[in-house]
Design an enzyme around this catalytic site. Structure first.
Site, mmCIF file in Angstrom:
data_model
loop_
_atom_site.group_PDB
_atom_site.id
_atom_site.type_symbol
_atom_site.label_atom_id
_atom_site.label_comp_id
_atom_site.label_asym_id
_atom_site.label_seq_id
_atom_site.Cartn_x
_atom_site.Cartn_y
_atom_site.Cartn_z
ATOM 1 N N ARG A 258 0.880 -1.340 -0.175
ATOM 2 C CA ARG A 258 -0.044 0.041 0.099
ATOM 3 C C ARG A 258 0.988 1.094 0.029
ATOM 4 O O ARG A 258 0.518 2.226 -0.804
ATOM 5 C CB ARG A 258 -0.937 -0.037 1.202
ATOM 6 N N ASP A 296 -15.805 -2.484 -4.439
ATOM 7 C CA ASP A 296 -15.906 -3.751 -3.534
ATOM 8 C C ASP A 296 -17.232 -4.144 -3.559
ATOM 9 O O ASP A 296 -18.294 -3.355 -3.765
ATOM 10 C CB ASP A 296 -15.256 -3.343 -2.194
ATOM 11 N N ASP A 346 -6.476 -6.445 -6.439
ATOM 12 C CA ASP A 346 -6.294 -7.376 -5.069
ATOM 13 C C ASP A 346 -7.589 -8.135 -4.645
ATOM 14 O O ASP A 346 -8.208 -8.107 -3.672
ATOM 15 C CB ASP A 346 -5.960 -6.426 -3.872
ATOM 16 N N CYS A 386 -3.557 -13.740 -3.367
ATOM 17 C CA CYS A 386 -3.347 -14.289 -2.189
ATOM 18 C C CYS A 386 -3.699 -15.736 -2.011
ATOM 19 O O CYS A 386 -3.856 -16.286 -0.926
ATOM 20 C CB CYS A 386 -3.955 -13.630 -0.841
HETATM 21 N N1 SAH Z 1 -7.061 -4.603 -1.008
HETATM 22 C C1 SAH Z 1 -7.788 -4.571 0.229
HETATM 23 C C2 SAH Z 1 -8.034 -6.038 0.660
HETATM 24 C C3 SAH Z 1 -8.643 -6.730 -0.570
HETATM 25 S S1 SAH Z 1 -9.511 -8.107 0.217
HETATM 26 C C4 SAH Z 1 -6.916 -3.801 1.396
HETATM 27 O O1 SAH Z 1 -5.758 -3.488 1.160
HETATM 28 O O2 SAH Z 1 -7.480 -3.855 2.523
HETATM 29 C C5 SAH Z 1 -10.772 -8.827 -1.211
HETATM 30 C C6 SAH Z 1 -11.959 -7.875 -1.021
HETATM 31 O O3 SAH Z 1 -12.716 -8.255 -2.366
HETATM 32 C C7 SAH Z 1 -12.914 -7.835 -0.021
HETATM 33 O O4 SAH Z 1 -13.161 -6.546 0.426
HETATM 34 C C8 SAH Z 1 -14.124 -8.580 -0.712
HETATM 35 O O5 SAH Z 1 -15.327 -7.825 -0.188
HETATM 36 C C9 SAH Z 1 -14.117 -7.970 -2.330
HETATM 37 N N2 SAH Z 1 -14.585 -9.084 -2.897
HETATM 38 C C10 SAH Z 1 -14.582 -10.200 -3.111
HETATM 39 N N3 SAH Z 1 -15.287 -10.940 -4.341
HETATM 40 C C11 SAH Z 1 -15.514 -9.959 -4.953
HETATM 41 C C12 SAH Z 1 -16.156 -9.551 -6.235
HETATM 42 N N4 SAH Z 1 -16.579 -10.452 -7.050
HETATM 43 N N5 SAH Z 1 -16.300 -8.266 -6.465
HETATM 44 C C13 SAH Z 1 -16.029 -7.091 -5.757
HETATM 45 N N6 SAH Z 1 -15.407 -7.316 -4.609
HETATM 46 C C14 SAH Z 1 -15.290 -8.427 -4.153
#
Ligand code: SAH
Length: 443
Positions: A258, A296, A346, A386
């Site tokens: 980040r 998201d 991510d 991940c």
């Molecule tokens: N980049 C973030 C962490 C991401 S975790 C950070 O730095 O804090 C993955 C995220 O993807 C979660 O918030 C989850 O709600 C979202 N997510 C999962 N499947 C999804 C989809 N199909 N479309 C949009 N968001 C999704």
């Protein structure tokens, strides 16, 4: 996930040889329960000293100090050990290999505590491992500018199945193995004594627990949970929903990545996909991004993201939040002819294990191909996985395939991993679950 390192002291006076005594001590420490759907010890003589006996030739990974014993490698279980019991693991000829925690319901039949026969797996053993993990974190000096830190990273810290994250004065503990489950209260007491948090909160509600045959648990273990838990990261403040947020509430593993985003975002139009509570978005805004569109699927996460934006006094007019499925949203943006200078992808774990790798690969390729198409010439793509089941090498190949199909040429500018408080045990490559690439497409 995880890492482990660490040494333990050898105390021959309480060696593991008196197995019955040791089991009794563990049982007391544990308040152990029979897990749902737990398999009965399959074979072996109920009267024999409890032990895990491997099939001939299946000791190789253990000799390389890989800490997992898969069910397919097990010839038989002697005795009638309880879930979470510490058992000696022996090769087909009866030679001692390791002390491991027995997990009858799991595909991973046991996870290694120690390779030393003379070592007792008791409260002191655990205290040493925990203290060692804490000492390693203290050396990192992260506390100088961040109040969030992974204190214990499971296998990679010699504590298979135990995650402990610190969010300022609060610790969140996640137990993912029968072995740690058995020592839950002892570990909580030690963490309380060593770290003196105002609260230890248990988030033992991951999918992995079901695979281990353990019940789901979510609640306070020690102390009182403050109404507002916040973590400061490189000077940015983030609200952490310890009880209902994802994982243990925040993604500490992306801290350094980040920060890199912040450094790369100046004057750029940024698209942050899978933004959760706004981590990458806030760094980009602070770093001088022209605009940041964040997407998201979770409305709860987005509400916290907006709160975080306000908390940090950042310019809300440069930020747009969208609740949507990223797979659909990217197509929509493409159809609208939109383009960006910097795109962050991510996503959540598509492949928890290698068995899901193929399906996951399609998911990664899809979003990355769309990402490449939405980038302006000379633009940057920061893309992550991940998934423990996708190796770094495979991830790079998937991204190369996506660039090819998108018709762009791209260079790798940065190779990224989890933050330094998520070390990877050298003999446990699975610990390197998070990998990322920052790519620049040709101008
Ligand atoms: N980049 C973030 C962490 C991401 S975790 C950070 O730095 O804090 C993955 C995220 O993807 C979660 O918030 C989850 O709600 C979202 N997510 C999962 N499947 C999804 C989809 N199909 N479309 C949009 N968001 C999704």
């Amino acid at each position: 996930m995880t890492s482990q390192k660490h040494k333990t002291t050898h105390r021959s006076s309480q060696g593991n040889r008196d197995f019955r005594n040791r089991t009794k001590r563990s049982g007391q420490a544990a308040g152990e329960q029979k897990p749902r759907g737990a398999a009965q010890p399959h074979t072996g003589m109920a009267t024999a000293q409890p032990a895990i006996i491997l099939k001939a030739g299946r000791e190789k990974s253990l000799l390389r100090k890989h800490p997992w014993i898969f069910s397919g490698a097990v010839e038989r279980i002697d005795g009638t050990p309880a879930s979470g019991a510490t058992l000696p693991v022996r090769d087909a000829a009866g030679n001692f290999l390791a002390w491991a925690a027995y997990s009858p319901a799991s595909q991973i039949t046991a996870r290694v505590w120690s390779w030393r026969e003379a070592e007792a797996i008791d409260a002191e053993f655990l205290r040493n491992r925990i203290a060692n993990a804490l000492a390693a974190r203290a050396e990192l000096k992260l506390a100088d500018n961040s109040s969030g830190m992974r204190l214990i990273h499971a296998e990679s810290d010699g504590l298979p199945g135990l995650i402990v994250d610190r969010y300022s004065e609060v610790l969140v503990m996640q137990i993912g193995s029968a072995g740690v489950e058995r020592w839950r209260d002892t570990i909580a007491d030690m963490l309380q004594a060593l770290c003196k948090p105002v609260c230890i909160y248990e988030r033992s509600d991951s999918d992995a627990r079901e695979l281990e045959g353990l019940e789901i648990r979510n609640g306070i273990l020690r102390g009182t949970l403050p109404e507002n838990v916040e973590v400061i990261e490189h000077g940015l403040r983030f609200k952490v929903d310890v009880a209902a947020g994802q994982k243990t509430g925040f993604y500490l593993d992306q801290r350094d990545n980040r920060a890199l985003t912040g450094a790369l975002a100046r004057d750029k139009e940024v698209l942050n996909c899978f933004c959760y509570t706004g981590g990458f978005s806030l760094y980009a805004l602070r770093g001088g991004a022209k605009s940041v569109l964040s997407i998201d699927a979770s409305g709860d996460a987005l509400r916290i993201a907006e709160e975080n934006l306000a908390r940090n006094g950042l310019d809300a007019t440069r930020a747009e939040w969208q609740e949507a499925d990223v797979f659909q949203a990217l197509r929509k943006l493409r159809d609208q002819g939109r383009s960006f200078d910097f795109i962050i992808l991510d996503p959540p774990k598509f492949a928890p294990t290698a068995a899901f790798a193929e399906k996951a690969a399609r998911g990664y390729k899809d979003i990355n191909l769309l990402g490449f198409k939405l980038l302006r010439p000379g633009g940057l793509l920061a893309t992550y996985s991940c998934s423990g089941g996708i190796s770094e090498d495979l991830f790079q190949k998937i991204i190369a395939g996506a660039a090819l199909d998108a018709g762009v040429d791209a260079q790798i500018v940065h190779r990224l991993h989890a933050s330094v408080d998520h070390p990877v045990l050298l003999s446990f490559p699975e610990g390197a679950y998070l990998k990322g690439l920052v790519l620049r497409v040709s101008a």
